[in-house]
Design an enzyme around this catalytic site. Structure first.
Site, short mmCIF file in Angstrom:
data_model
loop_
_atom_site.label_atom_id
_atom_site.label_comp_id
_atom_site.label_asym_id
_atom_site.label_seq_id
_atom_site.Cartn_x
_atom_site.Cartn_y
_atom_site.Cartn_z
N HIS A 79 -5.58 3.91 54.43
CA HIS A 79 -6.22 2.59 54.37
C HIS A 79 -7.72 2.65 54.15
O HIS A 79 -8.43 1.69 54.43
CB HIS A 79 -5.88 1.80 55.65
CG HIS A 79 -4.42 1.48 55.78
ND1 HIS A 79 -3.82 1.13 56.98
CD2 HIS A 79 -3.43 1.46 54.86
CE1 HIS A 79 -2.52 0.91 56.76
NE2 HIS A 79 -2.27 1.12 55.49
N CYS A 89 -18.80 -1.08 45.27
CA CYS A 89 -19.52 -2.19 44.64
C CYS A 89 -18.54 -3.08 43.89
O CYS A 89 -17.72 -2.59 43.11
CB CYS A 89 -20.59 -1.65 43.69
SG CYS A 89 -21.50 -2.99 42.89
P1 OAD Z 1 -1.17 -1.26 65.81
O1 OAD Z 1 -2.26 -1.94 66.55
O2 OAD Z 1 -0.22 -2.10 65.05
O3 OAD Z 1 -0.31 -0.39 66.81
C1 OAD Z 1 -0.89 0.46 67.74
C2 OAD Z 1 0.21 1.25 68.41
O4 OAD Z 1 -0.42 2.18 69.27
C3 OAD Z 1 1.18 0.44 69.24
O5 OAD Z 1 2.51 0.84 68.95
C4 OAD Z 1 0.82 0.81 70.69
O6 OAD Z 1 1.96 0.84 71.56
C5 OAD Z 1 0.25 2.20 70.51
N1 OAD Z 1 -0.76 2.58 71.50
C6 OAD Z 1 -1.64 1.81 72.18
N2 OAD Z 1 -2.43 2.54 72.96
C7 OAD Z 1 -2.07 3.83 72.77
C8 OAD Z 1 -2.53 5.09 73.29
N3 OAD Z 1 -3.55 5.17 74.14
N4 OAD Z 1 -1.90 6.20 72.84
C9 OAD Z 1 -0.88 6.15 71.96
N5 OAD Z 1 -0.42 5.00 71.44
C10 OAD Z 1 -1.00 3.86 71.84
O7 OAD Z 1 -1.88 -0.17 64.88
P2 OAD Z 1 -1.31 0.53 63.55
O8 OAD Z 1 0.12 0.85 63.69
O9 OAD Z 1 -2.26 1.61 63.23
O10 OAD Z 1 -4.01 -2.03 58.47
O11 OAD Z 1 -1.49 -0.63 62.51
C11 OAD Z 1 -1.18 -0.39 61.18
C12 OAD Z 1 -2.11 -1.14 60.29
O12 OAD Z 1 -2.12 -2.53 60.65
C13 OAD Z 1 -3.58 -0.76 60.42
O13 OAD Z 1 -3.93 0.37 59.66
C14 OAD Z 1 -4.26 -1.98 59.89
C15 OAD Z 1 -3.48 -3.02 60.64
O14 OAD Z 1 -3.50 -4.28 60.14
C16 OAD Z 1 -4.88 -2.57 57.63
O15 OAD Z 1 -5.96 -2.99 58.00
C17 OAD Z 1 -4.42 -2.54 56.22
#
Ligand code: OAD
Length: 231
Positions: free
Chosen positions: A103, A111
């Site tokens: 991402h 730019c």
């Molecule tokens: P999310 O915020 O959707 O999910 C975070 C995950 O981390 C959840 O499943 C939580 O249970 C877990 N979690 C929370 N605290 C934790 C910890 N201390 N250790 C381990 N796990 C933990 O984040 P992503 O899956 O990264 O995209 O989200 C995917 C994409 O959605 C991001 O890259 C972003 C967002 O919109 C874009 O901006 C395109």
């Protein structure tokens, strides 16, 4: 042994960077369509940049945690590739040398006029929206927004790597954003063992061979022992 780590916002939670979903997730307070889409940026680049400036401030203070560090240290023992959805650069800061950023990166700008991309580490930004050093055009964060595609070369490489690993460890992702969420399914279908580190259940849990219901740092300690047992 080739091990792929697929990481999401949860791996950086212990570094003080908010996740997107969950109780204190960013998307509870902000709407993705207001901030993380090309249309939102065209409508109000100042609003979008103020949000990114705030997040860059948080990321600038964040240090890699034990989970990032353990992944980086594993490079000394095994063939490790990191595929991350995070834009915070903490894997590289921890010392990982092979990192695919699906991402983009919050420190890179692009730019909108001349399309040049480069790194900009100014915190806080002196001018919002920031302007291109070459042509004066409005810059945008070089990240992938909703409705945009992951650069084809990065996506193809992440598919190829996922098809060719022996173990995939999925750390701290909710597994709901595609195409990143396909990668564990690709790895599993190709015969890899799947390990999930997440305090909560996700759509990836049902196909995981090992579920470590811990935070990333504690989970990674367990995972390192497991990986060593496979050597
Ligand atoms: P999310 O915020 O959707 O999910 C975070 C995950 O981390 C959840 O499943 C939580 O249970 C877990 N979690 C929370 N605290 C934790 C910890 N201390 N250790 C381990 N796990 C933990 O984040 P992503 O899956 O990264 O995209 O989200 C995917 C994409 O959605 C991001 O890259 C972003 C967002 O919109 C874009 O901006 C395109």
């Amino acid at each position: 042994m080739r091990v792929v780590f697929l990481t999401g916002a949860g791996i950086s939670a212990e570094s003080g960077i908010p996740t997107f979903r969950g109780k204190s997730g960013l998307w509870n307070n902000y709407k993705p369509e207001d901030l993380a889409t090309p249309t939102a940026f065209m409508r109000d680049p100042v609003l979008v940049w103020k949000w990114y400036d705030w997040r860059r401030g948080i990321v600038s203070k964040a240090k890699p945690n034990r989970a990032h560090i353990l992944i980086a240290e594993l490079e000394k023992e095994i063939d490790v590739i990191v595929i991350t959805q995070n834009v915070d650069g903490l894997h590289q800061k921890a010392g990982s040398t092979r990192v695919l950023e699906l991402h983009g990166n919050i420190w890179r700008v692009r730019c909108t006029a001349c399309y040049d991309t480069y790194y900009n580490y100014e915190v806080p930004l002196r001018e919002i929206p920031p302007r291109c050093v070459n042509c004066g055009g409005i810059l945008r964060p070089d990240v992938v927004w909703f409705g945009e595609e992951i650069p084809a070369n990065i996506l193809e490489e992440s598919f190829r790597i996922s098809e060719n690993c022996e173990v995939m460890v999925v750390v701290g992702t909710s597994g709901v954003v595609y195409p990143a969420a396909y990668l564990p399914f690709i790895a599993k279908r190709a015969g890899a063992r799947l390990v999930e580190i997440n305090p909560e259940d996700t759509p990836i849990s049902s196909i995981s061979d090992m579920k470590i219901r811990e935070k990333a740092s504690g989970g990674m300690e367990i995972c390192v022992k497991y990986l060593r047992s496979l050597l």
